[in-house]
Design a protein around this motif. Structure first.
Motif, PDB file in Angstrom:
ATOM      1  N   THR A 174      37.552  27.350  31.766  1.00 62.89           N
ATOM      2  CA  THR A 174      37.831  27.919  33.085  1.00 62.89           C
ATOM      3  C   THR A 174      37.888  29.431  32.967  1.00 62.89           C
ATOM      4  O   THR A 174      38.824  29.989  32.386  1.00 62.89           O
ATOM      5  CB  THR A 174      39.161  27.393  33.647  1.00 62.89           C
ATOM      6  N   VAL A 175      36.875  30.123  33.508  1.00 60.65           N
ATOM      7  CA  VAL A 175      36.758  31.574  33.359  1.00 60.65           C
ATOM      8  C   VAL A 175      36.874  32.251  34.717  1.00 60.65           C
ATOM      9  O   VAL A 175      36.179  31.885  35.675  1.00 60.65           O
ATOM     10  CB  VAL A 175      35.428  31.969  32.689  1.00 60.65           C
ATOM     11  N   ILE A 176      37.737  33.249  34.783  1.00 56.55           N
ATOM     12  CA  ILE A 176      37.846  34.128  35.948  1.00 56.55           C
ATOM     13  C   ILE A 176      37.300  35.489  35.545  1.00 56.55           C
ATOM     14  O   ILE A 176      37.661  36.027  34.486  1.00 56.55           O
ATOM     15  CB  ILE A 176      39.311  34.285  36.396  1.00 56.55           C
ATOM     16  N   TYR A 177      36.425  36.048  36.376  1.00 56.10           N
ATOM     17  CA  TYR A 177      35.948  37.402  36.136  1.00 56.10           C
ATOM     18  C   TYR A 177      36.740  38.349  37.027  1.00 56.10           C
ATOM     19  O   TYR A 177      36.749  38.201  38.254  1.00 56.10           O
ATOM     20  CB  TYR A 177      34.454  37.519  36.436  1.00 56.10           C
ATOM     21  N   LEU A 178      37.422  39.313  36.415  1.00 59.81           N
ATOM     22  CA  LEU A 178      38.266  40.276  37.127  1.00 59.81           C
ATOM     23  C   LEU A 178      37.712  41.674  36.891  1.00 59.81           C
ATOM     24  O   LEU A 178      37.587  42.113  35.742  1.00 59.81           O
ATOM     25  CB  LEU A 178      39.700  40.174  36.614  1.00 59.81           C
ATOM     26  N   SER A 179      37.386  42.382  37.968  1.00 61.44           N
ATOM     27  CA  SER A 179      36.837  43.731  37.831  1.00 61.44           C
ATOM     28  C   SER A 179      37.302  44.610  38.973  1.00 61.44           C
ATOM     29  O   SER A 179      37.779  44.121  40.004  1.00 61.44           O
ATOM     30  CB  SER A 179      35.302  43.688  37.807  1.00 61.44           C
ATOM     31  N   HIS A 180      37.159  45.911  38.771  1.00 64.03           N
ATOM     32  CA  HIS A 180      37.451  46.824  39.886  1.00 64.03           C
ATOM     33  C   HIS A 180      36.237  46.928  40.803  1.00 64.03           C
ATOM     34  O   HIS A 180      36.327  46.689  42.003  1.00 64.03           O
ATOM     35  CB  HIS A 180      37.852  48.200  39.375  1.00 64.03           C
ATOM     36  N   TYR A 181      35.091  47.266  40.227  1.00 62.81           N
ATOM     37  CA  TYR A 181      33.877  47.409  41.037  1.00 62.81           C
ATOM     38  C   TYR A 181      33.335  46.036  41.431  1.00 62.81           C
ATOM     39  O   TYR A 181      33.494  45.056  40.701  1.00 62.81           O
ATOM     40  CB  TYR A 181      32.815  48.190  40.267  1.00 62.81           C
ATOM     41  N   ALA A 182      32.690  45.976  42.570  1.00 66.67           N
ATOM     42  CA  ALA A 182      32.191  44.705  43.100  1.00 66.67           C
ATOM     43  C   ALA A 182      31.035  44.169  42.256  1.00 66.67           C
ATOM     44  O   ALA A 182      30.107  44.914  41.923  1.00 66.67           O
ATOM     45  CB  ALA A 182      31.734  44.886  44.543  1.00 66.67           C
ATOM     46  N   PRO A 183      31.066  42.873  41.926  1.00 66.38           N
ATOM     47  CA  PRO A 183      29.967  42.259  41.188  1.00 66.38           C
ATOM     48  C   PRO A 183      28.880  41.717  42.121  1.00 66.38           C
ATOM     49  O   PRO A 183      27.981  41.003  41.677  1.00 66.38           O
ATOM     50  CB  PRO A 183      30.649  41.116  40.438  1.00 66.38           C
ATOM     51  N   THR A 184      28.972  42.019  43.380  1.00 67.09           N
ATOM     52  CA  THR A 184      28.019  41.560  44.387  1.00 67.09           C
ATOM     53  C   THR A 184      27.997  42.574  45.513  1.00 67.09           C
ATOM     54  O   THR A 184      28.940  43.362  45.658  1.00 67.09           O
ATOM     55  CB  THR A 184      28.437  40.176  44.938  1.00 67.09           C
ATOM     56  N   TRP A 185      26.951  42.550  46.315  1.00 68.69           N
ATOM     57  CA  TRP A 185      26.945  43.367  47.526  1.00 68.69           C
ATOM     58  C   TRP A 185      27.379  42.558  48.747  1.00 68.69           C
ATOM     59  O   TRP A 185      27.623  43.111  49.810  1.00 68.69           O
ATOM     60  CB  TRP A 185      25.547  43.953  47.748  1.00 68.69           C
ATOM     61  N   LYS A 186      27.519  41.267  48.588  1.00 71.12           N
ATOM     62  CA  LYS A 186      27.811  40.411  49.743  1.00 71.12           C
ATOM     63  C   LYS A 186      29.222  40.603  50.296  1.00 71.12           C
ATOM     64  O   LYS A 186      29.480  40.271  51.449  1.00 71.12           O
ATOM     65  CB  LYS A 186      27.559  38.953  49.369  1.00 71.12           C
ATOM     66  N   THR A 187      30.134  41.129  49.472  1.00 79.64           N
ATOM     67  CA  THR A 187      31.481  41.416  49.964  1.00 79.64           C
ATOM     68  C   THR A 187      31.637  42.865  50.417  1.00 79.64           C
ATOM     69  O   THR A 187      32.739  43.296  50.756  1.00 79.64           O
ATOM     70  CB  THR A 187      32.530  41.121  48.873  1.00 79.64           C
ATOM     71  N   LEU A 188      30.542  43.612  50.431  1.00 74.84           N
ATOM     72  CA  LEU A 188      30.600  45.025  50.806  1.00 74.84           C
ATOM     73  C   LEU A 188      30.265  45.266  52.272  1.00 74.84           C
ATOM     74  O   LEU A 188      30.283  46.420  52.725  1.00 74.84           O
ATOM     75  CB  LEU A 188      29.653  45.845  49.916  1.00 74.84           C
ATOM     76  N   VAL A 189      29.968  44.211  53.010  1.00 74.11           N
ATOM     77  CA  VAL A 189      29.679  44.365  54.445  1.00 74.11           C
ATOM     78  C   VAL A 189      30.888  44.999  55.114  1.00 74.11           C
ATOM     79  O   VAL A 189      32.027  44.543  54.964  1.00 74.11           O
ATOM     80  CB  VAL A 189      29.373  42.996  55.079  1.00 74.11           C
TER      81      VAL A 189
END
Length: 228
Positions: A143-158
């Protein structure tokens, strides 16, 4: 299992938004927790997290300056800091692996180009750095969670100006997460992102920036079982 997640407190600016009921097994902090790397201003953020959860994991944001990272680690040992690292957590049941990173930008900012030597090369390599970390973490716990500051996608940047998306995140990381079978990713940085989360097949990506959400985000963590 429920986790609490937030970022972009820019303490003390958005401290008033740190409100949540109940207790959680895990708090995930996705960077920009203070303004201008003021180490002392993190104390109320950490005290809030301690009052609501048993374990705290955090990554650094662009407001936690690289030259101050050791000061943050030393001042707040109760926080498990991850900087292109992973941690396997025993939360009293099945394990959870957290892969943590500032993340990557598709295009470095002008400030980064000026002040961070080799930043373009670093970002060009980052997707494969993340891929390697995920594979190593999954060997210990599936079970892996990826945690980052910068967005790993553009789909949440709308909601953010489309012209600045390359300076807010990197969609190459999204492809890595999908290819490696990660089911949960958490990021911050997008203050004006109107999309709280997006589902991409079995992967869910959350933007937990406090200015965007108005409060910490509650996230259910599903546990993947090893095949025998």
């Amino acid at each position: 299992m429920l986790a609490l997640a937030f970022s972009d407190v820019h303490s003390p600016k958005y401290l008033h938004l740190l409100k949540a009921d109940g207790r959680y097994r895990l708090t995930l902090m996705a960077g920009d927790l203070v303004e201008r790397s003021r180490v002392e201003n993190l104390r109320p953020v950490v005290e809030f997290a301690k009052s609501r959860s048993d374990f705290i994991i955090s990554v650094f944001g662009n407001e936690e300056y690289r030259e101050k990272e050791e000061e943050f680690r030393e001042a707040y040992p109760e926080v498990r800091w991850l900087d292109d690292e992973y941690a396997v957590m025993d939360l009293g049941g099945p394990c959870v692996s957290v892969v943590g990173s500032r993340g990557s930008l598709l295009r470095p900012t002008s400030w980064q180009r000026k002040h961070l030597p080799n930043i373009e090369e670093e970002y060009s390599k980052k997707p494969e750095v993340i891929r390697k970390l995920i594979r190593e973490a999954k060997k210990e716990c599936p079970t892996v969670i990826y945690l980052s500051h910068y967005a790993p996608t553009w789909k949440t940047l709308v909601g953010e100006k489309r012209s600045i998306w390359p300076y807010l995140g990197d969609p190459r990381i999204e492809r890595v997460l999908l290819e490696e079978g990660v089911r949960l990713a958490v990021h911050g940085h997008a203050h004006y992102g109107r999309v709280a989360y997006v589902n991409l097949g079995r992967l869910t990506i959350y933007n937990v920036a406090l200015p965007a959400r108005g409060k910490p985000t509650k996230i259910a963590i599903g546990v993947q079982r090893k095949l025998i």
